[in-house]
Structure formats: structure tokens, C-alpha cells
Enzyme design. Structure first.
Site, mmCIF file in Angstrom:
data_model
loop_
_atom_site.group_PDB
_atom_site.id
_atom_site.type_symbol
_atom_site.label_atom_id
_atom_site.label_comp_id
_atom_site.label_asym_id
_atom_site.label_seq_id
_atom_site.Cartn_x
_atom_site.Cartn_y
_atom_site.Cartn_z
ATOM 1 N N GLU A 131 0.754 -1.153 -0.013
ATOM 2 C CA GLU A 131 0.039 -0.118 -0.008
ATOM 3 C C GLU A 131 0.980 1.300 0.000
ATOM 4 O OE1 GLU A 131 -2.714 0.374 3.470
ATOM 5 O OE2 GLU A 131 -3.378 2.338 2.409
ATOM 6 N N ARG A 158 5.272 -13.343 9.634
ATOM 7 C CA ARG A 158 5.951 -11.906 9.188
ATOM 8 C C ARG A 158 7.334 -11.835 10.008
ATOM 9 N NH1 ARG A 158 3.011 -7.416 9.720
ATOM 10 N NH2 ARG A 158 4.571 -6.339 10.616
ATOM 11 N N LYS A 206 4.614 0.917 9.047
ATOM 12 C CA LYS A 206 4.539 1.906 8.469
ATOM 13 C C LYS A 206 4.110 3.259 9.329
ATOM 14 C CE LYS A 206 3.198 0.121 4.637
ATOM 15 N NZ LYS A 206 2.432 -0.085 3.377
HETATM 16 P P1 ATP Z 1 2.854 -2.041 7.680
HETATM 17 O O1 ATP Z 1 2.308 -2.698 8.934
HETATM 18 O O2 ATP Z 1 4.231 -1.711 7.820
HETATM 19 O O3 ATP Z 1 1.906 -1.085 7.112
HETATM 20 P P2 ATP Z 1 1.396 -3.758 5.604
HETATM 21 O O4 ATP Z 1 1.308 -4.890 5.781
HETATM 22 O O5 ATP Z 1 0.233 -2.998 6.020
HETATM 23 O O6 ATP Z 1 2.681 -3.204 6.750
HETATM 24 P P3 ATP Z 1 1.597 -3.423 3.078
HETATM 25 O O7 ATP Z 1 2.240 -2.270 2.189
HETATM 26 O O8 ATP Z 1 0.420 -3.847 2.900
HETATM 27 O O9 ATP Z 1 2.176 -2.994 4.416
HETATM 28 O O10 ATP Z 1 2.511 -4.705 2.689
HETATM 29 C C1 ATP Z 1 2.762 -5.257 1.658
HETATM 30 C C2 ATP Z 1 3.139 -6.556 1.647
HETATM 31 O O11 ATP Z 1 4.393 -6.880 2.619
HETATM 32 C C3 ATP Z 1 2.123 -7.558 2.296
HETATM 33 O O12 ATP Z 1 1.930 -8.603 1.439
HETATM 34 C C4 ATP Z 1 2.649 -7.812 3.694
HETATM 35 O O13 ATP Z 1 2.002 -8.998 4.251
HETATM 36 C C5 ATP Z 1 4.041 -7.798 3.385
HETATM 37 N N1 ATP Z 1 4.703 -7.485 4.820
HETATM 38 C C6 ATP Z 1 4.438 -6.498 5.507
HETATM 39 N N2 ATP Z 1 5.135 -6.270 6.809
HETATM 40 C C7 ATP Z 1 6.008 -7.680 6.537
HETATM 41 C C8 ATP Z 1 6.795 -8.217 7.476
HETATM 42 N N3 ATP Z 1 7.075 -7.651 8.863
HETATM 43 N N4 ATP Z 1 7.108 -9.601 7.191
HETATM 44 C C9 ATP Z 1 6.942 -10.102 6.189
HETATM 45 N N5 ATP Z 1 6.105 -9.505 5.069
HETATM 46 C C10 ATP Z 1 5.525 -8.251 5.393
HETATM 47 MG MG MG Z 2 -1.445 -3.612 4.782
#
Ligand code: ATP
Ligand code: MG
Length: 563
Positions: A38, A264, A274
């Protein structure tokens, strides 16, 4: 030649096993994965795990990996983030080739799918407030209650949804919900919201839309439209898989990607969210998303961390199903191992103390041959100027030194690496009693640093010629938080655990003159001090600034044994 370590093949992780099986059985002719960020912030080390997995398996199994921006929340997203994410994925070493997509490109198709669900009697417009929806949803132990709007006619729902889309209804007044099961054991299946009204401009679609689809509805359909075969996501989406499948099954889509969840990445002494990283940036706790202390990919890049080290780190930690914590030291080690192989060795005195060799000729300058990489003699030597006035590290001198202090003290002898043996005779102090200079003598017979008569000199220290030194600022970094899990205390903000000493700025370091030719791409080992590179943002030819990428472990023992 492969080493023994490489020859031992690691067993496939469970995701690669599924993919290998699907290809072997003919279920799929080829695989398609996607990385779906995102654009609401910069990528962090957690995302690197997902990027390495999605792009990695695509590469290994001759498939393709899409980069898809999951841009359904215009309130928090921007083009700046889109660009930063593309830069970071490329930097990490991956390429989506022509496969760049945006969920917002599917808004029309997603809207049509929502209309189809309404026509099938599988979705309805609900006028309960957000609070009421939450209350009606029930809990883990209590079933939910049906919304009073649940049994609206198809015609009424179509009309209301059309008016939502047309902008005739205010934000927050109603939403479109799937009609599934308010008594489901899986709370996500209790009539989840599919669309909400948001009268916000979108960074790509402008004001074309004032209704925006929710993540769960968007994600499965985007995967389906792109013919993704394996949709890999983190464990917190495990319960969402039922909804993912329900949407595709109900709409009887021509293909049905398989969602697979993995654990994760959690690293201690940092936060990987983020939303939290954004707070650090906005509140000025760090200098920006690319602050070298941040475990964002842009922070790691600016710090000087090679992308290969991050890929290696991700390969080391592997892919599993169970949540776990990885020690920050594992990442630091991966960086160290990578840099150790290629970084040339140089001398940098971080906290200079001047020494004068009283028996060394006034105007003589010798060139001393120093090895660029003692473990790789093929990398050759360089010439370093040596003269009567030198700098050594302040911490390499001690006035009342204990017996085990093998560096400089009055009456003691040390080796200046690659140069000569010297003995200290006199300490010069200023009015406040601070040591400003040492007077030493050198042994002209000890050229190269070898002992002329077999007498034992245990300590070896680095040095830089005072008149030739390049002056520079050096920044040393420590972990951003003082505790392993800054989020553990639910009463306190993670920001209360920020490390006040995470940045040390040394403004007047003395580096060997050859470093004046350093470029932004170069990485160096300052002997005994760690690995360093120029800071890509703040360094300039007039005022060079170096970052310490990572410290050396056990540097002292190594130097003594190789001298
Ligand atoms: P954040 O909590 O930092 O906002 P998010 O999951 O909302 O992370 P996205 O931009 O939606 O952020 O993530 C893109 C991809 O990265 C998703 O498929 C998510 O599952 C993966 N991802 C995010 N954080 C991790 C992590 N700590 N370990 C492994 N994969 C991750
Ligand atoms: Mg997300």
C-alpha cells in the site's frame, strides 16, 4: 567450485514445496506471484522478506512477479510513496518488468463485481453507523446480530449503491456489505464491509470515485484479474482467507488464486509498521524515512548496507508458519559478512590525539605500504604517508594503564601498523589538564612494524599522518530503541523507548588522505572501527560525512594476530 556449505541443499520451505507440487502435478503451467504494497509509507525490512519471497520464487520457478500498488485508501496514499517503493524494490535487486499494476486500475471492474453481488442478493447497502456495525458484529463468544437493512430488496440496493457512487450520499452515511453469515465463527465473515464512501481525491483516479473498495474485496479480485497463482501474505490474514475465497467462489470467477500465509518478520530493537515509522518521521525523532537508523530500505541504503546483505539475511531467516523474533545481530552479521569480502581496509582515526615522534627527521615524509585486504593479498597494497606528526585514537593511550592494556602509555611500546615501533615518553596537557599531545620516539630499525631484535610488542594501533589527514565528520549509529520490544508495554508509547544515544556525531576525524577519492558507491573498512561509506544525502566535497554501516566484531583480537 562450490563449498561444502553450498553443496548441502536446504530443504524447500513449505511455500516452495506447494509451488513445486503444483507445477509437478500440472495444476499450473507457470506461476504468478505479486508483491502488493500500500503506498502509504516507505518499505521496511519486513517488506524485504515478502519481496525476496515473491520475486525470489518467481525467479526460481520461471514465473513472474507483479508489483501491484494496493491503493484503495486515498486518505493516506501518495505518488511520493509509489516512487519510493519502486526505487526500493529495484535497489533490492528485483524487477517487475512490464508487470506494474495498481488496484485503482481495477476500480471499474471491482464496482461491476459489487453490482453483481447485489444482483445475486449477496450484498446490501447498510445504514448502520460504524459504531453500530461494530456492536452488531458480536464477539468471539457471541454471534452477531443482523442489520435491520439486511433484507432490502435487490432494486433498492442497486439504487442506493448507484447513488453512493454518484456522490449523492454523504460520507459515513452508509456502506455496502456482503451478506454472508452473522453467526459465523469467523468474525470476518459477519457481513464484512465491501465499499465505503470517501469524498477524497485519489492520487491516480482524481475525483472520479467517491466510493472506495475495502482491502478484502479488492485483494482477491485484483489477484484473480492478474491471474496470480499463489497469493502469499502474512499470518494476520489467515482469517481473511475465508472471505478471499467467498468472494471468488460467489462470483464464480474464471480462476481462483490460492492464498498462503507465512510468518511476518519481526526484528528486535526496532518497529516495523509503516504507521509507527511515519510517526517517527512526522514528529522529528529521525531526520526522515531514510534516516540511517531506520530499518526502512531507504534508511538501510543510505546507511551503506549492501542489498545483497539484505537478500542473504532474508534467505537465512527462511519462511515458516510460526511467529518468531529475529535478533538484530543476525541482520548486522549479514551486513558484516557481505562487507568483509569486498571492502578495502583503510585507516581512520575517529577521535584524534596528536603524537610527535621527537627523533624523526623534521621534513621527511615516507610512503608506507599498507595492505588493502590482509585476507586477500591479491587486492594489493596502497601507499600511506608517514611523518613526524601523526594522529592516533585517543582511546589508544592511557595514562595510568593497567598491565593488560597493550596499547600506548608512558614508557610502553606499541606498533604503528605497517610503519614502526614507537615508545611514549611524555604527555603534554593543556591548562584544564586535558591531554593534547604525546611525545614519542620511533625505532628506525623497525621499519614495516617488525621487531628488529625479537623483543615482544603486543599492541598494534592505527594512525594517520597529521599534515596529510583528510578531515571529515563521522556518524556512529546505535539501535534506535533501548529495549528489544518497544511495543510490548501497552500502557506506554513505543516512542518512550527511543534510544537517546542512537546517533553520535564526531566532527573532526582524521582519515588517511586516499579517502578524498571515495565515491558514494565505495564501502571501506576503517581498521578496528567498522565499515563506513559516504553519506549520500549530507556529504559534500567541502564537508565529507561518513556513516558507520556496522561495527567490527572482535576487531582487536584479529589485528593483534595478523600484525
Ligand atoms: P505495515 O504494517 O508496515 O503498514 P503492511 O502489511 O500494512 O505493513 P503493505 O504495504 O500492505 O504493508 O505490505 C505489503 C506486503 O508486505 C504485504 O503482502 C505484507 O504481508 C508484507 N509485509 C508487511 N510487513 C511484513 C513483515 N514484517 N514481514 C513480512 N512481510 C511483510
Ligand atoms: Mg497492509
Amino acid at each position: 567450485m562450490t563449498t561444502e556449505k553450498e553443496a548441502v541443499k536446504k530443504p524447500l520451505d513449505f511455500i516452495r514445496q506447494i509451488i513445486a507440487d503444483d507445477l509437478a502435478s500440472g495444476k499450473h503451467q507457470g506461476i504468478v506471484t505479486r508483491f502488493p504494497p500500500e503506498p502509504n509509507g516507505f518499505l521496511h525490512i519486513g517488506h524485504a522478506k515478502s519481496i525476496c519471497l515473491n520475486f525470489g520464487v518467481a525467479r526460481e520457478y520461471n514465473g513472474v512477479c507483479h508489483l501491484r500498488f494496493d491503493d484503495t485508501n486515498p486518505d493516506k496514499e501518495s505518488t511520493e510513496y509509489v516512487e519510493a517503493i519502486m526505487r526500493d524494490v529495484r535497489w533490492l535487486g528485483f524487477d517487475w518488468e512490464p508487470h506494474l499494476y495498481y488496484a485503482s486500475d481495477y476500480f471499474e471492474q471491482l464496482h461491476d463485481c459489487a453490482v453483481r453481488l447485489i444482483e445475486m442478493g449477496k450484498a446490501y447497502v447498510c445504514h448502520l453507523s460504524a459504531d453500530a456495525i461494530r456492536e452488531y458484529r458480536g464477539t468471539l463468544t457471541e454471534p452477531g446480530r443482523e442489520s435491520p437493512y439486511r433484507n432490502r430488496s435487490v432494486e433498492e440496493n442497486l439504487d442506493l449503491f448507484a447513488r453512493m457512487r454518484a456522490g449523492n450520499i454523504d460520507e459515513g452515511v452508509c456502506v455496502l456489505r456482503a451478506k454472508i453469515d452473522m453467526a459465523s465463527a469467523n468474525i470476518i465473515m459477519r457481513d464484512p464491509v465491501l465499499y465505503r464512501i470517501l469524498k477524497t481525491s485519489h492520487h491516480r483516479t482524481g475525483d472520479k470515485w467517491c466510493i472506495y473498495p475495502m482491502y478484502d474485496f479488492t485483494h482477491c479480485l485484483s489477484d484473480m484479474l492478474e491471474q496470480v497463482t499463489h497469493s502469499l501474505c502474512t499470518l494476520e490474514f489467515e482469517n481473511n482467507r475465508a472471505l478471499y475465497d467467498w468472494v471468488l467462489d460467489t462470483l464464480q470467477t474464471p480462476n481462483h488464486p490460492r492464498q498462503i500465509e507465512f510468518a511476518r518478520l519481526n526484528i528486535n530493537y526496532t518497529v516495523t509498521s509503516k504507521r509507527k515509522l511515519l510517526q517517527l518521521v512526522e514528529e522529528g525523532h529521525v531526520s526522515g524515512w531514510d534516516d540511517p537508523r531506520m530499518l526502512t530500505l531507504s534508511g538501510l541504503r543510505r546507511r551503506g548496507c549492501p542489498p545483497a546483505a539484505i537478500r542473504h539475511f532474508c534467505a537465512t531467516i527462511g519462511i515458516g508458519k510460526r511467529e518468531s523474533w529475529i535478533d538484530m545481530g543476525v541482520l548486522e552479521n549479514a551486513v558484516r559478512e557481505e562487507l568483509n569480502q569486498h571492502a578495502p581496509r583503510v585507516f581512520g582515526v575517529l577521535e584524534p590525539l596528536k603524537i610527535v615522534l621527537t627523533n624523526y627527521p623534521e621534513n621527511l615524509v615516507e610512503e608506507v605500504a599498507a595492505q588493502n585486504h590482509p585476507q586477500e593479498p591479491a587486492l594489493g597494497d596502497r601507499q600511506v604517508p608517514f611523518c613526524r606528526e601523526l594522529y592516533i585514537e585517543r582511546s589508544d593511550f592511557m595514562e595510568d594503564a593497567p598491565k593488560k592494556f597493550f596499547r600506548l602509555s608512558i614508557g610502553r611500546e606499541v606498533r604503528l601498523r605497517y610503519a614502526y615501533l614507537i615508545t611514549c615518553h611524555q604527555v603534554i596537557k593543556d591548562a584544564e589538564g586535558r591531554i593534547v599531545e604525546l611525545h614519542c620516539t620511533y625505532d628506525p630499525e623497525s621499519k614495516g612494524g617488525s621487531s628488529p631484535d625479537g623483543r615482544k610488542v603486543k599492541g598494534t594501533i592505527h594512525w594517520v599522518s597529521a599534515p596529510h589527514a583528510m578531515r571529515a565528520e563521522v556518524r556512529l549509529y546505535d539501535r534506535l530503541f533501548t529495549v528489544a520490544d518497544p511495543e510490548m508495554d501497552k500502557e506506554k508509547s513505543f516512542k518512550e523507548f527511543l534510544n537517546p544515544r542512537s546517533l553520535t556525531v564526531l566532527t573532526d576525524c582524521a582519515l588517511e588522505p586516499g579517502l578524498a577519492r571515495a565515491t558514494l558507491e565505495d564501502r571501506f573498512q576503517f581498521e578496528r572501527q567498522g565499515y563506513f561509506c559516504l553519506d549520500s544525502v549530507e556529504s559534500s566535497p567541502d564537508k565529507p560525512v561518513f556513516n558507520r554501516i556496522v561495527t567490527l566484531r572482535d576487531s582487536w583480537a584479529k589485528i593483534s594476530s595478523t600484525a
